[in-house]
Design a protein around this motif. Sequence first.
Motif: not given
Length: 335
Positions: A150-162
């Motif tokens: 997940y961190m490789i894909e979008v980096g550390p942080g909170e995103i919604p399930i979308d």
Amino acid sequence: MGSKREVLTQEYIKMMTDMIVLCVTLALSLFFWVVSLTMSAVSGNLQPVSPWRWLFSILVPLMLTARALRRRSLDRSGALAALLVGFVLTMANYSFFSALLAFFITSSRLTRWGAAKKKKIDADYKEGGQRNWVQVFCNGGAPTELALLYMIEVGPGEIPIDFSNQYSASWMSLSLLGALACSAGDTWASEVGPVLSETPPRLITTWKEVPAGTNGGVTPVGLVASFLGGAAVGVAYFVTQLVTVSDLHLADPQWPIVVYGGVAGLLGSVLDSFLGAHMQYSGFDASIGKVVSSESATTQRICGKPILDNNAVNLFSSVLIALFLPGMAWGAWPR
């Protein structure tokens, strides 16, 4: 007078230890932040991570594992493994951390609940649970790998399930949630079922009554508990999303996370029971009057073969749920 001095000395040592741990944690947080800034400057496309996120990701898991070690929910090897799992999940996404926390706290409390009755059933019962590193990684290893991806894909942080805008990250988030919910559902079923169920469990493969503690045995109470355990993990994830994600209204509805967690807990518990009935040996030992997982001269086989132990079954169940359940959710998720 001497005992009073000893108490004051112990309190002073404890205070100094806490201060040293806090200073070391601050130093580690700042070190990782500097590394993050350096990597961002070199690569040019990575966003530096806030030092406060580093601090939270180190300090909070450290405090929780230290408390679990004192309460004997973990042994020393389990505490080190839990510290690593907690750090990775917290750094990746606070919702991951809250889901892990919900699983760990509820499982630890339920393990202590009804201890007197469980001791009469379980030949391997340990006071407080005393999970070691193998048990921690069998429940938290797959989520840790998914958090790293997940961190490789979008980096550390909170995103919604979308799935429309963040397909890969949403898939990995649901995989991680499913793995944790599966572990929670199985734990809730195995801890609540033997205490509250008024009827003997039935073997999931033949539906015949078997002694309490048999691998593959299920009860209606245990199945309901498995759904509630997974839903509890889903609730923790969902609430954290509400608190930390500012543009949640622009994404797909998030409430199905709770239902998804419950379904993952129920299916994970059923899958765990099915694997246990086939690949874990269960036999009744007449010398102690309990179900055991190894053969001896005094045991009578109930079901299963000595292929896997309980930790391996838990690992396989959580991995299978993590792999296949998000695909079902993707087709049914409301837009």
